[in-house]
Design a protein around this motif. Structure first.
Motif, PDB file in Angstrom:
ATOM      1  N   CYS A  93      14.224 -45.186  38.477  1.00  0.00           N
ATOM      2  CA  CYS A  93      12.972 -45.370  37.534  1.00  0.00           C
ATOM      3  C   CYS A  93      12.139 -46.429  38.053  1.00  0.00           C
ATOM      4  O   CYS A  93      10.982 -46.496  38.255  1.00  0.00           O
ATOM      5  N   ALA A  94      12.832 -47.650  38.009  1.00  0.00           N
ATOM      6  CA  ALA A  94      12.190 -48.911  38.407  1.00  0.00           C
ATOM      7  C   ALA A  94      11.628 -48.736  40.048  1.00  0.00           C
ATOM      8  O   ALA A  94      10.399 -49.233  40.013  1.00  0.00           O
ATOM      9  N   ASP A  95      12.317 -48.230  40.785  1.00  0.00           N
ATOM     10  CA  ASP A  95      11.938 -48.185  42.107  1.00  0.00           C
ATOM     11  C   ASP A  95      10.512 -47.124  42.268  1.00  0.00           C
ATOM     12  O   ASP A  95       9.824 -47.578  43.075  1.00  0.00           O
ATOM     13  N   ALA A  96      10.754 -46.183  41.782  1.00  0.00           N
ATOM     14  CA  ALA A  96       9.565 -45.290  41.358  1.00  0.00           C
ATOM     15  C   ALA A  96       8.478 -45.951  41.056  1.00  0.00           C
ATOM     16  O   ALA A  96       7.133 -45.707  41.576  1.00  0.00           O
ATOM     17  N   CYS A  97       8.496 -46.673  40.100  1.00  0.00           N
ATOM     18  CA  CYS A  97       7.335 -47.357  39.630  1.00  0.00           C
ATOM     19  C   CYS A  97       6.970 -48.423  40.625  1.00  0.00           C
ATOM     20  O   CYS A  97       5.758 -48.543  41.103  1.00  0.00           O
ATOM     21  N   THR A  98       7.917 -49.052  41.330  1.00  0.00           N
ATOM     22  CA  THR A  98       7.423 -49.968  42.468  1.00  0.00           C
ATOM     23  C   THR A  98       6.568 -49.285  43.635  1.00  0.00           C
ATOM     24  O   THR A  98       5.693 -50.072  43.823  1.00  0.00           O
ATOM     25  N   TYR A  99       7.005 -48.318  43.851  1.00  0.00           N
ATOM     26  CA  TYR A  99       6.433 -47.377  45.143  1.00  0.00           C
ATOM     27  C   TYR A  99       5.279 -46.348  44.657  1.00  0.00           C
ATOM     28  O   TYR A  99       5.103 -45.865  45.542  1.00  0.00           O
ATOM     29  N   GLU A 100       5.292 -46.444  43.524  1.00  0.00           N
ATOM     30  CA  GLU A 100       4.472 -45.413  43.001  1.00  0.00           C
ATOM     31  C   GLU A 100       4.535 -43.960  43.523  1.00  0.00           C
ATOM     32  O   GLU A 100       3.668 -43.421  44.180  1.00  0.00           O
ATOM     33  N   THR A 101       5.769 -43.488  43.193  1.00  0.00           N
ATOM     34  CA  THR A 101       5.880 -42.099  43.812  1.00  0.00           C
ATOM     35  C   THR A 101       5.638 -41.014  42.752  1.00  0.00           C
ATOM     36  O   THR A 101       5.066 -41.452  41.614  1.00  0.00           O
ATOM     37  N   ALA A 102       5.719 -39.714  43.093  1.00  0.00           N
ATOM     38  CA  ALA A 102       4.813 -38.672  42.283  1.00  0.00           C
ATOM     39  C   ALA A 102       5.751 -38.493  40.963  1.00  0.00           C
ATOM     40  O   ALA A 102       5.075 -38.280  39.850  1.00  0.00           O
TER      41      ALA A 102
ATOM     42  N   MET B  22       0.325 -41.815  59.495  1.00  0.00           N
ATOM     43  CA  MET B  22       0.125 -41.540  58.059  1.00  0.00           C
ATOM     44  C   MET B  22       0.235 -42.926  57.138  1.00  0.00           C
ATOM     45  O   MET B  22       1.314 -43.261  57.197  1.00  0.00           O
ATOM     46  N   ASP B  23      -0.670 -43.180  56.076  1.00  0.00           N
ATOM     47  CA  ASP B  23      -0.333 -44.437  55.172  1.00  0.00           C
ATOM     48  C   ASP B  23       1.052 -44.088  54.549  1.00  0.00           C
ATOM     49  O   ASP B  23       1.395 -43.038  53.948  1.00  0.00           O
ATOM     50  N   ARG B  24       1.994 -45.078  54.509  1.00  0.00           N
ATOM     51  CA  ARG B  24       2.977 -44.919  53.596  1.00  0.00           C
ATOM     52  C   ARG B  24       2.820 -44.795  52.345  1.00  0.00           C
ATOM     53  O   ARG B  24       3.541 -43.951  51.589  1.00  0.00           O
ATOM     54  N   LYS B  25       1.470 -45.517  51.563  1.00  0.00           N
ATOM     55  CA  LYS B  25       1.457 -45.122  50.302  1.00  0.00           C
ATOM     56  C   LYS B  25       1.087 -43.520  49.819  1.00  0.00           C
ATOM     57  O   LYS B  25       1.613 -43.231  48.758  1.00  0.00           O
ATOM     58  N   LYS B  26       0.328 -42.935  51.184  1.00  0.00           N
ATOM     59  CA  LYS B  26       0.364 -41.497  50.840  1.00  0.00           C
ATOM     60  C   LYS B  26       1.556 -40.709  50.876  1.00  0.00           C
ATOM     61  O   LYS B  26       1.769 -39.936  49.901  1.00  0.00           O
ATOM     62  N   ILE B  27       2.402 -41.023  51.516  1.00  0.00           N
ATOM     63  CA  ILE B  27       3.876 -40.620  51.651  1.00  0.00           C
ATOM     64  C   ILE B  27       4.561 -40.599  50.427  1.00  0.00           C
ATOM     65  O   ILE B  27       5.133 -39.800  49.556  1.00  0.00           O
ATOM     66  N   PHE B  28       4.647 -41.976  49.937  1.00  0.00           N
ATOM     67  CA  PHE B  28       5.176 -42.541  48.647  1.00  0.00           C
ATOM     68  C   PHE B  28       4.760 -41.566  47.335  1.00  0.00           C
ATOM     69  O   PHE B  28       5.345 -41.056  46.532  1.00  0.00           O
ATOM     70  N   SER B  29       3.224 -41.142  47.491  1.00  0.00           N
ATOM     71  CA  SER B  29       2.658 -40.611  46.355  1.00  0.00           C
ATOM     72  C   SER B  29       3.147 -39.199  46.437  1.00  0.00           C
ATOM     73  O   SER B  29       2.803 -38.563  45.477  1.00  0.00           O
TER      74      SER B  29
END
Length: 219
Positions: A28-37, A1-8
């Protein structure tokens, strides 16, 4: 599974009692970097985090946390206060004693009242699976569905254990079609995250996935 999908799917979480504002800003900064939900943080930090993020990432917070035995009125107020401060998502803890007492109507009414307070905001219902029988877990799937909440969530991460594959699989079989699943507590690898998502979880409550990605980048 694509990691971007996991981060989302990740609610990037910091709920430790000793969490400082500097640490909250960092997640908060890390969430922006990795584009979390979202970021999932203590209620006392919601206003500052919401101002700091300025809409870049949704702010999630917890109410009735971690034991769930506050009165319904208190939980409703907590939800209203958090939303007024900028929270987009609310993770509430049920009264587990009520579940053990089979006071199902009382639990459903509480979830309904909190969902009404949330209006269009997302409500996730934490049932603390590690303390429940399978029968109780199934009953909570029915109650969460009937009460109109958006998610059923496995765990606070503050009890004797967290999410299991078996619990997410059980949820998938028993929640209504409009109820989503959040696995939380003890998710410590990308492999685990992927498996939870394959079994039906669309959100993951964890602090470790982003930390893993950061540690890999630093090597």
């Amino acid at each position: 599974m694509d990691r971007k999908k996991i981060f989302s799917a990740v609610d990037h979480t910091l709920l430790l009692q000793e969490a400082t504002w500097e640490e909250i800003k960092q997640i908060c900064a890390d969430a922006c970097t990795y584009e979390t939900a979202s970021v999932c943080i203590p209620p006392s930090y919601v206003k500052r985090a919401s101002d700091y993020l300025a809409g870049r990432i949704p702010v999630c917070t917890v109410i009735g946390f971690p034991n769930g035995y506050q009165t319904t009125a208190v939980k409703v107020f907590e939800a209203q206060d958090a939303i007024a401060n900028g929270a987009a998502e609310i993770d509430m803890v049920i009264n587990i004693g009520d579940l053990k007492d089979r006071a199902y109507d009382r639990i459903e009414e509480e979830v309904r009242q909190i969902k009404a307070a949330c209006k269009e905001k997302v409500l996730k219902v934490i049932i603390e699976t590690c303390l429940l029988t399978d029968e109780e877990k199934i009953k909570m799937c029915e109650i969460v569905t009937s009460a109109g909440a958006d998610y059923i969530k496995t765990s606070t991460g503050f009890s004797i254990s967290g999410a299991t594959f078996e619990d997410v699989e059980l949820f998938s079989k028993h929640v209504g079609p409009k109820v989503k699943i959040k696995a939380a507590g003890g998710i410590s690898s990308f492999e685990d995250a992927e498996k939870f998502m394959e079994l039906g979880a669309s959100r993951l409550g964890t602090s470790r996935i982003v930390k893993l990605a950061k540690s890999e980048q630093s090597l």
